[in-house]
Design a protein around this motif. Structure first.
Motif, PDB file in Angstrom:
ATOM      1  N   GLU A  10       0.825  -1.191   0.000  1.00 57.37           N
ATOM      2  CA  GLU A  10       0.000   0.000   0.000  1.00 57.37           C
ATOM      3  C   GLU A  10       0.865   1.248   0.000  1.00 57.37           C
ATOM      4  OE1 GLU A  10      -3.037  -0.140   3.009  1.00 57.37           O
ATOM      5  OE2 GLU A  10      -3.199  -2.305   2.777  1.00 57.37           O
ATOM      6  N   LYS A  11       0.394   2.247  -0.715  1.00 58.74           N
ATOM      7  CA  LYS A  11       1.143   3.506  -0.843  1.00 58.74           C
ATOM      8  C   LYS A  11       1.290   4.215   0.488  1.00 58.74           C
ATOM      9  CE  LYS A  11      -0.158   4.180  -5.620  1.00 58.74           C
ATOM     10  NZ  LYS A  11      -0.921   4.975  -6.571  1.00 58.74           N
ATOM     11  N   LYS A  12       0.377   3.960   1.419  1.00 55.52           N
ATOM     12  CA  LYS A  12       0.476   4.672   2.698  1.00 55.52           C
ATOM     13  C   LYS A  12       1.740   4.280   3.460  1.00 55.52           C
ATOM     14  CE  LYS A  12      -2.357   1.549   5.447  1.00 55.52           C
ATOM     15  NZ  LYS A  12      -3.551   1.418   6.254  1.00 55.52           N
ATOM     16  N   TYR A  13       2.195   3.018   3.311  1.00 54.80           N
ATOM     17  CA  TYR A  13       3.432   2.613   3.983  1.00 54.80           C
ATOM     18  C   TYR A  13       4.630   3.334   3.392  1.00 54.80           C
ATOM     19  CZ  TYR A  13       0.711  -1.063   6.173  1.00 54.80           C
ATOM     20  OH  TYR A  13      -0.217  -1.748   6.894  1.00 54.80           O
ATOM     21  N   LEU A  14       4.662   3.438   2.079  1.00 53.62           N
ATOM     22  CA  LEU A  14       5.740   4.167   1.417  1.00 53.62           C
ATOM     23  C   LEU A  14       5.700   5.639   1.815  1.00 53.62           C
ATOM     24  CD1 LEU A  14       8.078   3.892  -0.558  1.00 53.62           C
ATOM     25  CD2 LEU A  14       6.472   4.363  -2.409  1.00 53.62           C
ATOM     26  N   SER A  15       4.504   6.198   1.917  1.00 55.32           N
ATOM     27  CA  SER A  15       4.353   7.596   2.331  1.00 55.32           C
ATOM     28  C   SER A  15       4.933   7.819   3.714  1.00 55.32           C
ATOM     29  CB  SER A  15       2.874   7.995   2.334  1.00 55.32           C
ATOM     30  OG  SER A  15       2.289   7.772   1.094  1.00 55.32           O
TER      31      SER A  15
END
Length: 153
Positions: A4-9
């Protein structure tokens, strides 16, 4: 989506904040602490979302290497000549954790076990009793070759 992009964010925000605090002399961190923090962050992501197994191995390795480098940097690197087998133990530990925390697949167990074995043997190689362990390795290799040759014909 597996990652998920939120982890990368959150990874970018966290490291941006840490680097900004360091650049503006608000927080001075030892360089090895960055490696430890990165490893702990990888481990945190894995433990928050267990299906992201690919975070576990680098998390373990970076954390162990970070502590090794921190210790060696604080002791003027004189102990690295004794502690270098940790470079084998860290990925071995990571693979073993993957094995025990996941589906117990042998493709994690074999490299983990071998890396741990070699790391331990290199630590113990200074003992006189264990100085002949390379002969055991050669014997295992010869036995495997003979077994392969016998089963092939």
């Amino acid at each position: 989506m597996l990652f998920e992009k939120k982890y990368l964010s959150w990874l970018f925000i966290f490291f941006g904040l840490v680097f900004a605090l360091d650049n503006f002399n608000v927080l001075r961190l030892h360089w090895a602490l960055y490696i430890i923090l990165a490893g702990l962050l990888f481990l945190l992501v894995y433990f928050l979302k267990r299906e992201l197994t690919f975070f576990l191995l680098p998390g373990v390795m970076l954390t162990v290497y970070g502590f090794l480098f921190m210790y060696c940097a604080l002791s003027q690197w004189q102990n690295m000549s004794l502690l270098w087998p940790v470079l084998f133990l860290a990925p071995g530990l990571g693979f073993m954790l993957l094995y025990f925390l996941q589906k117990r697949e042998t493709y994690f167990l074999v490299p983990g076990g071998l890396l741990l074995l070699f790391g331990l043997l290199f630590f113990l190689r200074r003992l006189t009793v264990i100085k002949y362990w390379p002969l055991l390795l050669m014997g295992i290799g010869i036995a495997l070759l003979i077994r392969h040759h016998v089963t092939k014909t």
